[in-house]
Design an enzyme around this catalytic site. Structure first.
Site, PDB file in Angstrom:
ATOM      1  N   ARG A  87       0.794  -1.232   0.000  1.00 55.08           N
ATOM      2  CA  ARG A  87       0.000   0.000   0.000  1.00 55.08           C
ATOM      3  C   ARG A  87       0.822   1.276   0.000  1.00 55.08           C
ATOM      4  O   ARG A  87       0.589   2.182  -0.785  1.00 55.08           O
ATOM      5  CB  ARG A  87      -0.906   0.071   1.254  1.00 55.08           C
ATOM      6  CG  ARG A  87      -2.224  -0.563   1.083  1.00 55.08           C
ATOM      7  CD  ARG A  87      -2.651  -1.145   2.415  1.00 55.08           C
ATOM      8  NE  ARG A  87      -1.768  -2.247   2.740  1.00 55.08           N
ATOM      9  CZ  ARG A  87      -1.966  -3.496   2.319  1.00 55.08           C
ATOM     10  NH1 ARG A  87      -3.030  -3.780   1.638  1.00 55.08           N
ATOM     11  NH2 ARG A  87      -1.117  -4.456   2.607  1.00 55.08           N
ATOM     12  N   THR A  88       1.773   1.329   0.919  1.00 52.22           N
ATOM     13  CA  THR A  88       2.528   2.575   1.046  1.00 52.22           C
ATOM     14  C   THR A  88       3.321   2.823  -0.230  1.00 52.22           C
ATOM     15  O   THR A  88       3.336   3.928  -0.768  1.00 52.22           O
ATOM     16  CB  THR A  88       3.452   2.509   2.277  1.00 52.22           C
ATOM     17  OG1 THR A  88       2.647   2.144   3.394  1.00 52.22           O
ATOM     18  CG2 THR A  88       4.106   3.839   2.549  1.00 52.22           C
ATOM     19  N   LYS A 116      27.209  -4.908  -2.310  1.00 51.01           N
ATOM     20  CA  LYS A 116      28.682  -4.857  -2.403  1.00 51.01           C
ATOM     21  C   LYS A 116      29.294  -4.210  -1.180  1.00 51.01           C
ATOM     22  O   LYS A 116      30.493  -3.934  -1.163  1.00 51.01           O
ATOM     23  CB  LYS A 116      29.103  -4.062  -3.635  1.00 51.01           C
ATOM     24  CG  LYS A 116      28.594  -4.591  -4.952  1.00 51.01           C
ATOM     25  CD  LYS A 116      29.147  -3.712  -6.079  1.00 51.01           C
ATOM     26  CE  LYS A 116      28.467  -3.934  -7.394  1.00 51.01           C
ATOM     27  NZ  LYS A 116      28.779  -2.865  -8.338  1.00 51.01           N
ATOM     28  N   ARG A 137      11.548   3.585   3.139  1.00 53.40           N
ATOM     29  CA  ARG A 137      11.059   2.726   4.214  1.00 53.40           C
ATOM     30  C   ARG A 137      12.215   1.835   4.641  1.00 53.40           C
ATOM     31  O   ARG A 137      12.912   1.266   3.793  1.00 53.40           O
ATOM     32  CB  ARG A 137       9.893   1.871   3.733  1.00 53.40           C
ATOM     33  CG  ARG A 137       9.581   0.742   4.676  1.00 53.40           C
ATOM     34  CD  ARG A 137       8.318   0.012   4.319  1.00 53.40           C
ATOM     35  NE  ARG A 137       7.143   0.803   4.667  1.00 53.40           N
ATOM     36  CZ  ARG A 137       5.928   0.286   4.816  1.00 53.40           C
ATOM     37  NH1 ARG A 137       5.730  -0.991   4.621  1.00 53.40           N
ATOM     38  NH2 ARG A 137       4.905   1.049   5.138  1.00 53.40           N
ATOM     39  N   HIS A 170       5.621   6.106  11.427  1.00 50.57           N
ATOM     40  CA  HIS A 170       5.057   5.981  10.087  1.00 50.57           C
ATOM     41  C   HIS A 170       4.238   7.252   9.867  1.00 50.57           C
ATOM     42  O   HIS A 170       3.013   7.215   9.848  1.00 50.57           O
ATOM     43  CB  HIS A 170       4.182   4.729  10.019  1.00 50.57           C
ATOM     44  CG  HIS A 170       3.895   4.244   8.630  1.00 50.57           C
ATOM     45  ND1 HIS A 170       4.085   5.029   7.503  1.00 50.57           N
ATOM     46  CD2 HIS A 170       3.411   3.051   8.186  1.00 50.57           C
ATOM     47  CE1 HIS A 170       3.733   4.325   6.437  1.00 50.57           C
ATOM     48  NE2 HIS A 170       3.331   3.124   6.821  1.00 50.57           N
TER      49      HIS A 170
END
Ligand code: NCD
Length: 359
Positions: A87-88, A116, A137, A170
């Site tokens: 959703r986000t 790496k 996120r 959030h």
């Protein structure tokens, strides 16, 4: 008063309270970085909500969509999601598209140079060479703050939006939750005076932490926290509510509280944070699920919310009830995120003008 993140060493910034950090996140009275819910005051919440409504209205027509798409067609956004998201991610993606931004994405760090051995900070600094906005996120609490500070100390300080960090924050979910509450209570005097009941894994749900703090911006809102003891809300949240003079109650009895609710905010068990695999499965959460029987206990004009994804906390049979607003809540996320990005890039007045001429 605006303060500059390049004027304060990281260690000093990190130690500040949210209220002390907030002035560092604005640029000429508009949001620059969006890192935690506490940076928004009531006036900004009202203003973002009305801007989202403007975007929502304008996007209904072909001509309106063409106007919106032209607003930020010269900008590019990077979606950097190192934690799962549907959703986000998609709502930010759609919000960027609505405003015409070009979009790049990294969702799997195994495909980036982090594999790496590149640090996250260097990765993000690399993104800032190609993009004008970074939406990120991460499973690491506070990482977006660090990244915002790092970028603000370079010659390309692009805005950072925190799309979920660790267990702590959030902020844009809290904005869409507030927007959903604003819309749901539009004809009932708004959010002031309402009772919000949080249910489920309150210990590890970052959406609850962020929304709980934004609700303190409203008058006489009562907050209930309903969960089994092991998943109950953190003492730090309760201390924050106490300091803000907010009425709250901690309870383990869901059915008793339902009749008082104006909004029931359900959440899933966040077992990805278990220190021992399967540990949460031993907790009895069966009494913290919303079933069709509970609909009879709920006020006729209350709403049921959920940040999603859901498991069994809300029976799909509840979806048909008009008080179940979680699907609408999801769509609101796209509008409020578009509004937020427009505000960051100084396009809010253009949207408001277009809206007032075409409403
Ligand atoms: C939430 C999250 O990621 O914190 N999901 C979302 O963004 N809508 C809630 C969750 O994962 O349970």
């Amino acid at each position: 008063m605006t303060k500059n993140l390049n004027e304060i060493p990281w260690d000093d910034f990190y130690k500040l309270t949210h209220a002390e950090k907030a002035p560092y996140l604005i640029d000429n009275a508009r949001p620059m970085h969006v890192l935690f819910a506490q940076q928004f005051d009531r006036q900004q919440l009202d203003s973002l909500g009305s801007l989202a409504t403007g975007v929502r209205f304008i996007a209904k027509s072909e001509e309106g969509m063409a106007f919106l798409r032209g607003l930020l067609a010269h900008k590019r956004a990077m979606l950097y999601f190192s934690q799962p998201s549907t959703r986000t991610f998609l709502s930010f993606y759609a919000a960027c598209e609505i405003l015409g931004l070009g979009i790049g994405e990294v969702r799997d760090t195994a495909t980036s140079s982090e594999f790496k051995g590149e640090s996250r900070e260097d990765s993000v600094r690399t993104f800032s060479s190609y993009f004008d906005l970074i939406i990120m996120r991460s499973e690491i609490g506070g990482l977006s703050e660090r990244v915002a500070w790092v970028l603000s100390n370079t010659d390309r300080p692009v805005p950072i939006i925190n799309a979920g960090s660790g267990k702590d924050q959030h902020p844009t979910q809290a904005l869409l939750d507030i927007y959903t509450l604003q819309r749901s209570f539009e004809e009932r005097g708004g959010i002031d005076g309402k009772t919000i009941v949080f249910v489920g894994d309150l210990a590890r749900g970052r959406t609850v932490r962020s929304l709980s703090s934004l609700l303190t911006r409203y008058n006489n809102v009562k907050q209930y926290f309903v969960a089994p003891a092991q998943l109950q809300i953190g003492e730090d949240v309760l201390a924050m509510l106490k300091a803000a003079g907010v009425q709250y109650e901690v309870s383990d009895s869901f059915e008793k509280v339902i009749p008082e609710a104006d909004a029931v905010y359900m959440t899933r068990v966040q077992d990805e944070w278990d220190t021992q695999k399967g540990e949460s499965g031993k907790i009895d959460t069966s009494k913290y699920c919303f079933t069709v029987q509970h609909l009879d206990l709920l006020k006729p004009d209350a709403v049921i919310m959920h940040p999603f994804p859901r498991r069994n906390e809300i029976s799909p049979d509840v979806d048909r009830d008009s008080r179940a607003v979680y699907w609408r809540q999801m769509r609101n996320g796209m509008w409020i995120r578009a509004a937020l990005i427009a505000a960051i890039f100084d396009r809010d007045d253009q949207i408001r003008n277009y809206y007032s001429k075409n409403i």
